[in-house]
Design a protein around this motif. Structure first.
Motif, PDB file in Angstrom:
ATOM      1  N   LEU A  64      49.033  40.362  37.084  1.00 41.07           N
ATOM      2  CA  LEU A  64      49.097  40.622  35.646  1.00 41.07           C
ATOM      3  C   LEU A  64      47.677  40.524  35.095  1.00 41.07           C
ATOM      4  CD1 LEU A  64      51.080  40.867  33.115  1.00 41.07           C
ATOM      5  CD2 LEU A  64      50.603  38.448  32.818  1.00 41.07           C
ATOM      6  N   VAL A  65      47.249  41.509  34.337  1.00 44.76           N
ATOM      7  CA  VAL A  65      45.886  41.521  33.800  1.00 44.76           C
ATOM      8  C   VAL A  65      45.936  41.156  32.322  1.00 44.76           C
ATOM      9  CG1 VAL A  65      43.773  42.858  33.478  1.00 44.76           C
ATOM     10  CG2 VAL A  65      45.240  43.315  35.455  1.00 44.76           C
ATOM     11  N   ALA A  66      45.287  40.058  31.983  1.00 48.56           N
ATOM     12  CA  ALA A  66      45.326  39.554  30.613  1.00 48.56           C
ATOM     13  C   ALA A  66      43.914  39.295  30.107  1.00 48.56           C
ATOM     14  CB  ALA A  66      46.139  38.258  30.545  1.00 48.56           C
ATOM     15  N   ALA A  67      43.728  39.460  28.817  1.00 48.14           N
ATOM     16  CA  ALA A  67      42.461  39.104  28.170  1.00 48.14           C
ATOM     17  C   ALA A  67      42.777  38.458  26.835  1.00 48.14           C
ATOM     18  CB  ALA A  67      41.584  40.338  27.974  1.00 48.14           C
ATOM     19  N   VAL A  68      41.916  37.525  26.457  1.00 46.35           N
ATOM     20  CA  VAL A  68      42.099  36.827  25.196  1.00 46.35           C
ATOM     21  C   VAL A  68      40.849  37.000  24.362  1.00 46.35           C
ATOM     22  CG1 VAL A  68      42.680  34.645  24.087  1.00 46.35           C
ATOM     23  CG2 VAL A  68      43.549  35.141  26.365  1.00 46.35           C
ATOM     24  N   THR A 110      31.936  29.917  28.569  1.00 48.30           N
ATOM     25  CA  THR A 110      31.705  31.270  29.054  1.00 48.30           C
ATOM     26  C   THR A 110      30.609  31.957  28.261  1.00 48.30           C
ATOM     27  OG1 THR A 110      34.064  31.370  29.543  1.00 48.30           O
ATOM     28  CG2 THR A 110      32.856  33.432  29.662  1.00 48.30           C
ATOM     29  N   LYS A 111      29.596  32.416  28.961  1.00 48.73           N
ATOM     30  CA  LYS A 111      28.496  33.141  28.331  1.00 48.73           C
ATOM     31  C   LYS A 111      28.495  34.618  28.707  1.00 48.73           C
ATOM     32  CE  LYS A 111      26.519  29.725  26.110  1.00 48.73           C
ATOM     33  NZ  LYS A 111      26.460  29.730  24.631  1.00 48.73           N
ATOM     34  N   GLU A 112      29.211  34.978  29.763  1.00 46.57           N
ATOM     35  CA  GLU A 112      29.339  36.358  30.214  1.00 46.57           C
ATOM     36  C   GLU A 112      30.811  36.612  30.521  1.00 46.57           C
ATOM     37  OE1 GLU A 112      27.075  38.708  30.482  1.00 46.57           O
ATOM     38  OE2 GLU A 112      25.271  37.549  30.082  1.00 46.57           O
ATOM     39  N   PRO A 113      31.308  37.845  30.322  1.00 43.94           N
ATOM     40  CA  PRO A 113      32.683  38.135  30.732  1.00 43.94           C
ATOM     41  C   PRO A 113      32.855  37.873  32.230  1.00 43.94           C
ATOM     42  CG  PRO A 113      31.818  39.901  29.364  1.00 43.94           C
ATOM     43  CD  PRO A 113      30.663  39.011  29.691  1.00 43.94           C
ATOM     44  N   GLN A 114      33.862  37.096  32.575  1.00 41.45           N
ATOM     45  CA  GLN A 114      34.097  36.752  33.971  1.00 41.45           C
ATOM     46  C   GLN A 114      35.531  37.082  34.352  1.00 41.45           C
ATOM     47  OE1 GLN A 114      32.938  32.693  34.837  1.00 41.45           O
ATOM     48  NE2 GLN A 114      31.244  32.792  33.378  1.00 41.45           N
ATOM     49  N   LYS A 115      35.685  37.626  35.542  1.00 45.87           N
ATOM     50  CA  LYS A 115      37.006  37.981  36.039  1.00 45.87           C
ATOM     51  C   LYS A 115      37.496  36.867  36.958  1.00 45.87           C
ATOM     52  CE  LYS A 115      39.440  41.679  38.517  1.00 45.87           C
ATOM     53  NZ  LYS A 115      39.260  42.971  39.218  1.00 45.87           N
ATOM     54  N   HIS A 116      38.637  36.293  36.624  1.00 47.33           N
ATOM     55  CA  HIS A 116      39.225  35.238  37.438  1.00 47.33           C
ATOM     56  C   HIS A 116      40.580  35.710  37.953  1.00 47.33           C
ATOM     57  CE1 HIS A 116      36.360  32.206  35.993  1.00 47.33           C
ATOM     58  NE2 HIS A 116      36.502  32.763  34.812  1.00 47.33           N
ATOM     59  N   ILE A 117      40.903  35.328  39.160  1.00 43.94           N
ATOM     60  CA  ILE A 117      42.252  35.566  39.685  1.00 43.94           C
ATOM     61  C   ILE A 117      42.832  34.209  40.045  1.00 43.94           C
ATOM     62  CG2 ILE A 117      43.653  36.640  41.471  1.00 43.94           C
ATOM     63  CD1 ILE A 117      41.632  38.878  41.664  1.00 43.94           C
ATOM     64  N   GLU A 118      43.913  33.861  39.382  1.00 47.22           N
ATOM     65  CA  GLU A 118      44.551  32.565  39.590  1.00 47.22           C
ATOM     66  C   GLU A 118      46.021  32.782  39.900  1.00 47.22           C
ATOM     67  OE1 GLU A 118      43.803  29.174  38.991  1.00 47.22           O
ATOM     68  OE2 GLU A 118      41.661  29.381  38.574  1.00 47.22           O
ATOM     69  N   VAL A 152      47.503  36.101  38.483  1.00 44.21           N
ATOM     70  CA  VAL A 152      47.112  36.510  37.139  1.00 44.21           C
ATOM     71  C   VAL A 152      45.621  36.831  37.175  1.00 44.21           C
ATOM     72  CG1 VAL A 152      46.874  35.845  34.722  1.00 44.21           C
ATOM     73  CG2 VAL A 152      48.805  34.988  36.059  1.00 44.21           C
ATOM     74  N   THR A 153      45.272  38.059  36.797  1.00 37.08           N
ATOM     75  CA  THR A 153      43.862  38.402  36.624  1.00 37.08           C
ATOM     76  C   THR A 153      43.537  38.193  35.154  1.00 37.08           C
ATOM     77  OG1 THR A 153      43.865  40.036  38.405  1.00 37.08           O
ATOM     78  CG2 THR A 153      42.112  40.214  36.773  1.00 37.08           C
ATOM     79  N   PHE A 154      42.628  37.295  34.900  1.00 34.81           N
ATOM     80  CA  PHE A 154      42.322  36.927  33.523  1.00 34.81           C
ATOM     81  C   PHE A 154      40.849  37.166  33.248  1.00 34.81           C
ATOM     82  CE2 PHE A 154      40.815  33.447  30.654  1.00 34.81           C
ATOM     83  CZ  PHE A 154      41.388  33.940  29.491  1.00 34.81           C
ATOM     84  N   TRP A 155      40.580  37.925  32.189  1.00 32.69           N
ATOM     85  CA  TRP A 155      39.209  38.137  31.747  1.00 32.69           C
ATOM     86  C   TRP A 155      38.849  37.024  30.772  1.00 32.69           C
ATOM     87  CZ3 TRP A 155      35.629  41.105  33.815  1.00 32.69           C
ATOM     88  CH2 TRP A 155      36.025  42.188  34.608  1.00 32.69           C
TER      89      TRP A 155
END
Length: 339
Positions: A34-38, A67-75, A83-86
């Protein structure tokens, strides 16, 4: 609730139809992350909210932005699904920083199944968010703009910091249930409408709202020029604005769909929650599901079925509820930790 795979099994048994190809496609979609961004201003509790909703363990710092840069995390979420979270930098640290990330926000938005736009309930600050939304939408084509706007769920976090009257705490054995008092609930509802209307001001005609039908409908029925039934996907769909004065009449004339239409009307405002009090988190999930479309719903449905962990009474000391001490009698009149 039966899984979609169980439904296909029943179809195979009843009609002898080979559903293996369809089942493989569905299985593949279900198991994609699931790709989510907040989005939202710094300090609104974006990471805490994501952890509470999806069972992830993203780093949280109450003192400074992590967070200082957009980072892609997969948890892995609580249900074992990925969950892929930006993790996006919060808006409002500086004009130069905000401008730097707008292009990246716009690109990330195109790939997301879920977009939460987060505000802190005890503020009225929205100008930075409105400016950011305009900059993002200005970079999108018309169809992309409609999809982006219609994916957004407006969430007001930290509602526990708002109190016109006392919050209610109900102890049920070793669990705790919380709810705002009547006056606080009214104030929070007004804030929810304010933030939603202000953020989407000027975009009302582009917004698409959906609500799942609770019972199967075989005939498309129009309620309003901006409102119709999607028979194939069993949803009531609304595109554009419907005035408050019309909603009461629409709901009254279509009693069969009273529950769905009422929920659709209520969805056109922000949704209040508190991670600290475990308040309204499943309602946030429910709202997200109704904004999710296409194959994304197969990934999101796993999340809506994962229950929010119980709020244990033995964690009440973390709530910082005031302790009342009587100096004259040298006794504690009230301490939640001793109850």
């Amino acid at each position: 609730m039966k899984s979609i795979q169980e439904v296909f099994d029943r179809i195979e048994q009843k009609f002898g139809t080979d559903m293996s190809k369809v089942k493989n496609i569905v299985s593949e979609e279900e198991n994609k992350p699931l790709v989510a961004a907040v989005f939202g201003q710094t300090g609104t509790g974006k990471s805490s909210l994501t952890n509470a909703l999806f069972g992830t363990k993203f780093k949280v710092d109450d003192t400074r932005p992590c967070t200082k840069e957009p980072q892609k995390h997969i948890e892995k979420g609580a249900d074992g699904k990925k969950v892929t979270f930006w993790d996006l930098p919060g808006l409002g640290e500086s004009d130069s920083a905000d401008d730097k990330y707008i292009c990246q926000y716009a690109d990330i938005a195109k790939t997301c199944d879920v977009i939460l736009w987060v505000f802190q309930a005890d503020t009225r600050s929205i100008l930075i968010d409105k400016q950011a939304l305009k900059k993002i939408t200005d970079k999108l084509e018309e169809n992309e703009k409609i999809k982006f706007l219609s994916k957004i769920t407006v969430v007001l976090t930290k509602s526990d910091t708002v109190a016109s009257d006392s919050w209610l705490f109900a102890k049920n054995d070793n669990t705790l249930i919380t709810a705002p008092g009547k006056e606080t609930e009214k104030l929070l509802d007004e804030k929810a409408l304010y933030f939603y209307m202000e953020l989407f001001s000027g975009y009302e005609d582009l917004l698409i709202h959906r609500i799942n039908l609770n019972s199967e409908c075989k005939e498309p029925i129009k309620f309003h020029s901006n409102l119709w039934i999607d028979v194939e996907n069993q949803k009531i769909v609304q595109k554009g604005k419907i005035f408050d004065s019309d909603w009461k009449s629409i709901i009254k004339k279509n009693d069969k769909y009273k529950e769905e239409l009422t929920e659709l009307y209520k969805s056109q405002r922000g949704i209040i929650c508190s991670v600290r009090y475990n308040y309204n988190l499943n309602e946030v999930k429910y709202r997200i599901v109704n904004r999710t479309e296409g194959m994304s719903i197969l990934r999101m449905v796993n999340k809506i079925n994962a229950e929010i962990p119980e709020f244990k009474w033995n964690t009440v000391k973390k709530l910082n509820i005031p302790i009342i001490y009587d100096i004259k009698s040298k006794k504690y009149l009230f301490s939640a930790e001793t109850l």
